[in-house]
Write a protein that holds these residues in place. Structure first.
Motif, short mmCIF file in Angstrom:
data_model
loop_
_atom_site.label_atom_id
_atom_site.label_comp_id
_atom_site.label_asym_id
_atom_site.label_seq_id
_atom_site.Cartn_x
_atom_site.Cartn_y
_atom_site.Cartn_z
N LYS A 1 0.83 -1.20 0.00
CA LYS A 1 0.00 0.00 0.00
C LYS A 1 0.87 1.26 0.00
CE LYS A 1 -3.95 -0.21 2.44
NZ LYS A 1 -4.99 -0.38 1.44
N PHE A 2 1.95 1.22 0.77
CA PHE A 2 2.83 2.38 0.82
C PHE A 2 3.47 2.65 -0.55
CE2 PHE A 2 7.29 3.72 1.15
CZ PHE A 2 7.08 5.04 1.52
N PHE A 3 3.98 1.58 -1.16
CA PHE A 3 4.64 1.78 -2.47
C PHE A 3 3.66 2.32 -3.52
CE2 PHE A 3 8.02 -1.46 -1.14
CZ PHE A 3 8.97 -0.47 -0.92
N ALA A 4 2.40 1.89 -3.40
CA ALA A 4 1.39 2.39 -4.36
C ALA A 4 1.19 3.90 -4.18
CB ALA A 4 0.08 1.64 -4.17
N ALA A 5 1.07 4.31 -2.91
CA ALA A 5 0.88 5.74 -2.63
C ALA A 5 2.10 6.53 -3.08
CB ALA A 5 0.64 5.93 -1.13
N TRP A 6 3.26 5.97 -2.83
CA TRP A 6 4.51 6.66 -3.21
C TRP A 6 4.61 6.74 -4.74
CZ3 TRP A 6 10.14 4.78 -1.62
CH2 TRP A 6 11.01 5.87 -1.69
N ALA A 7 4.27 5.66 -5.39
CA ALA A 7 4.33 5.65 -6.86
C ALA A 7 3.40 6.71 -7.44
CB ALA A 7 3.97 4.27 -7.39
N PHE A 8 2.23 6.85 -6.82
CA PHE A 8 1.29 7.86 -7.30
C PHE A 8 1.89 9.27 -7.12
CE2 PHE A 8 -2.50 10.60 -6.70
CZ PHE A 8 -3.03 10.46 -7.97
N ALA A 9 2.52 9.47 -5.97
CA ALA A 9 3.17 10.77 -5.72
C ALA A 9 4.30 11.00 -6.72
CB ALA A 9 3.69 10.82 -4.29
N VAL A 10 5.04 9.93 -7.03
CA VAL A 10 6.15 10.05 -8.00
C VAL A 10 5.61 10.42 -9.39
CG1 VAL A 10 7.95 8.74 -9.22
CG2 VAL A 10 7.75 8.56 -6.74
N VAL A 11 4.47 9.85 -9.74
CA VAL A 11 3.85 10.22 -11.03
C VAL A 11 3.58 11.73 -11.05
CG1 VAL A 11 1.73 10.01 -12.42
CG2 VAL A 11 2.84 7.95 -11.50
N ALA A 12 3.02 12.22 -9.94
CA ALA A 12 2.73 13.66 -9.86
C ALA A 12 4.02 14.48 -9.97
CB ALA A 12 2.02 13.96 -8.54
N LEU B 1 11.41 12.91 0.02
CA LEU B 1 10.57 13.65 0.97
C LEU B 1 9.11 13.17 0.86
CD1 LEU B 1 10.32 15.99 3.06
CD2 LEU B 1 9.80 17.50 1.14
N ALA B 2 8.67 12.95 -0.37
CA ALA B 2 7.29 12.47 -0.57
C ALA B 2 7.09 11.11 0.13
CB ALA B 2 6.99 12.34 -2.07
N GLY B 3 8.04 10.21 -0.05
CA GLY B 3 7.95 8.89 0.60
C GLY B 3 7.95 9.02 2.12
N PHE B 4 8.81 9.91 2.61
CA PHE B 4 8.92 10.13 4.06
C PHE B 4 7.59 10.63 4.63
CE2 PHE B 4 10.11 12.77 7.73
CZ PHE B 4 10.91 11.90 8.44
N MET B 5 7.03 11.64 3.98
CA MET B 5 5.77 12.21 4.48
C MET B 5 4.61 11.24 4.31
SD MET B 5 6.35 16.18 3.30
CE MET B 5 4.87 16.89 3.98
N LEU B 6 4.64 10.44 3.25
CA LEU B 6 3.57 9.44 3.06
C LEU B 6 3.65 8.35 4.12
CD1 LEU B 6 3.48 9.05 -0.82
CD2 LEU B 6 1.59 9.82 0.64
N SER B 7 4.88 8.00 4.53
CA SER B 7 5.01 6.95 5.56
C SER B 7 4.44 7.45 6.89
CB SER B 7 6.46 6.51 5.70
OG SER B 7 7.26 7.55 6.22
N ILE B 8 4.58 8.75 7.15
CA ILE B 8 3.97 9.33 8.36
C ILE B 8 2.44 9.27 8.23
CG2 ILE B 8 3.63 11.47 9.68
CD1 ILE B 8 6.50 12.27 8.82
N GLY B 9 1.95 9.69 7.06
CA GLY B 9 0.51 9.68 6.82
C GLY B 9 -0.08 8.28 6.89
N ALA B 10 0.65 7.29 6.37
CA ALA B 10 0.16 5.90 6.40
C ALA B 10 0.04 5.41 7.83
CB ALA B 10 1.10 5.00 5.60
#
Lengths: 254, 279
Positions: free
Chosen positions: A109-120, A152-161
């Motif tokens: 789930k985390f990698f999916a959210a991160w991948a979406f952020a990377v697309v952006a 940074l996106a991955g870091f912040m998403l891991s906090i959010g997750a």
């Protein structure tokens, strides 16, 4: 007769969860709306508020300076649904009784959210092309800038997750993620540190600054890849994801 | 197949399950019957490893506790809540779970399950467009996707129309005929009487009695009532020998109508707990 195959490994399961989660972002127009808002704000901050053209310098400093604060509002909107939605719909009950480690679900789930952020993030690459067309930018610095942005996106998403795993309510997950991320960013913001500097010794100031994501982000953004900065983000993500797994396990019967 | 021995589960001062012991035999449909809040869902959660008991032992297939992932592989769960992704189609939902289990030839397995639950015609429809009954059937298919030996069905007919309920009950019977062991929780006693080989009645987390529906009725159901109609008059005769009483009444003549009201599981439950199943 069993229909199960013993061949599916951990990576396979993480990939299956990743694929379902990543596709779910595009199941509704929400993903497109999100990407458009992100690109609009990134462009606004970079070209208008950041005065990219007027500065006369072939770099993306305005974009990289604004992007952490843009992430502060955008990324919790992605992460808030990661677990809160599974809790709300009840699908978590089935997921946590599946016969494999919870960390496989957490990673997928985390990698999916991160991948979406990377697309952006990658959709802002035309900003780079604009610079290359107008001048002669330092491509190495731009590369590390984008690396820092992705980390940074991955870091912040891991906090959010992690926060999403704590609550069933997506609004609460969003608000708490914004608040926690804000504090972690603020610790590295010079103006905030100046306030603390008035009554705290310099050792404390340095310690506070070194725990901030913004400090490590700024270091990478300048074009110097220090392993400690990269490790900060990678280890930070690992710790938050480990805590995420522990929270899911702890609250799985809720 | 599934053994629960002296299981206790407490949440602070609340005792959800109180020294519960059960033995579910291979190939049977085992009903767990009780009113809302009786401890059925907690018992199911303990049996799946979702909740750790405060004390007691759970064993599945003599392999150990379902808290171990390798043991959980042998059980399928259809929780009380619908655990499907609304944005995915029926087929995509089943393929997702089949892939996670590493099911060999997943596409063929999913297609056969969609046929089994009579949703093959709606395989490519999003689950969010399904009726409650269709979602329930797909939820059941998701629990079956890895061909488990033990199936735990937690109120699988909750909130569905009578037609869908009948389909689900027939499906459960079909699965049992195929050799699956099924633990079926419900607070609809007529469902339990219709499909379960044995029934355990629980209330306040305690096991009150266990046996076949007929055994429970014989033990706790009390007497039958023979209702004899003669013209406009109706006579109610309480008896432990309804067949004999019917014969006696018919031989005495003048009977225009006669029926036997036999005790059922509802009566058993009332006798054991002092309250209705649906309270």
């Amino acid at each position: 007769m069993s229909v199960q195959s013993p061949t599916l490994g951990r990576c396979g399961r993480v990939y299956i969860v990743f694929r379902r989660e990543f596709r779910s972002y595009f199941a509704t127009p929400l993903a497109a709306v999100f990407l458009v808002i992100f690109l609009f704000l990134a462009g606004l901050f970079t070209f208008n508020i950041g005065s990219l053209y007027e500065r006369g310098q072939a770099d993306l400093r305005p974009f990289f300076q604004f992007v952490p604060w843009l992430f502060l509002l955008i990324l919790p909107a992605i992460s808030m649904r990661l677990w809160a939605e599974e809790r709300r719909t009840g699908t978590i009950e089935l997921l946590v009784t599946l016969p494999f480690a919870l960390s496989d679900l957490v990673l997928g789930k985390f990698f999916a959210a991160w991948a979406f952020a990377v697309v952006a993030i990658l959709l802002t690459i035309p900003f780079w092309f604009t610079l290359a067309w107008l001048g002669d930018p330092d491509h190495g610095a731009l590369c590390t800038g984008y690396l820092a942005t992705i980390l940074l996106a991955g870091f912040m998403l891991s906090i959010g997750a992690l926060i999403s795993a704590w609550t069933k309510n997506q609004v609460i997950a969003f608000v708490l993620s914004v608040a926690v991320s804000f504090i972690i960013l603020l610790l590295g913001y010079p103006a905030a540190l100046d306030v603390v500097r008035a009554f705290a010794p310099s050792g404390v100031i340095e310690s506070l600054a070194s725990t901030s994501a913004l400090t490590h982000f700024d270091a990478l953004m300048r074009g110097v890849v220090d392993l400690r900065d990269v490790l900060y983000f990678v280890l930070g993500m690992a710790v938050f994801l480990w805590l995420n797994t522990a929270v899911i396990d702890w609250k799985k019967s809720d | 197949m599934l053994t629960l021995r002296d299981i206790c589960k407490t949440y602070g001062s609340i005792t959800a399950v109180d020294a519960l012991s059960l033995e579910v035999r291979a190939g049977e449909i085992f009903g767990l019957l009780g009113p809302n809040g009786a401890g059925k869902s907690t018992t199911i959660a303990i049996a799946t490893g979702l909740v750790a008991p405060t004390s007691g032992v759970v064993d599945l297939l003599s392999l150990g506790s379902p808290s171990q992932a390798s043991v959980r592989r042998h059980l399928g769960l259809a929780p009380q809540e619908i655990t499907l992704y609304g944005e995915l189609t029926a087929r995509e939902n089943l393929l997702f779970f089949a892939s996670l289990y590493g099911v060999a030839n997943a596409a063929a397995r999913v297609d056969s399950l969609l046929q089994l639950v009579e949703l093959d015609a709606r395989a490519k429809s999003r689950v969010s467009t399904f009726s409650g009954g269709m979602k329930r059937r797909l939820n059941l298919a998701a629990a079956l996707v890895h061909d488990p030996q033990l199936l735990l069905l937690d109120e699988p007919t909750a909130g569905v129309d009578p037609q869908s309920r009948n389909r689900i009950l027939e499906l459960v019977r079909t699965l049992a005929a195929q050799g699956k062991t099924i633990v079926y929780t419900t607070h609809y006693m007529e469902e339990a009487a219709r499909i379960c080989h044995r029934v355990a009645i629980v209330d306040h987390g305690r096991l009150l009695d266990v046996g076949t529906p007929n055994e429970l009725i014989a033990r706790h159901g009390g007497s039958s009532v023979v209702v004899v109609i003669r013209g406009d008059a109706e006579l109610r005769v309480v008896t432990v020998d309804p067949a004999g009483e019917v014969a006696r009444q018919l031989s005495s003549g003048g009977v225009t109508g006669i029926r036997v009201e036999q005790p059922d599981l509802e009566a058993v439950f009332l006798k054991l707990t002092g309250r209705s199943l649906r309270e």
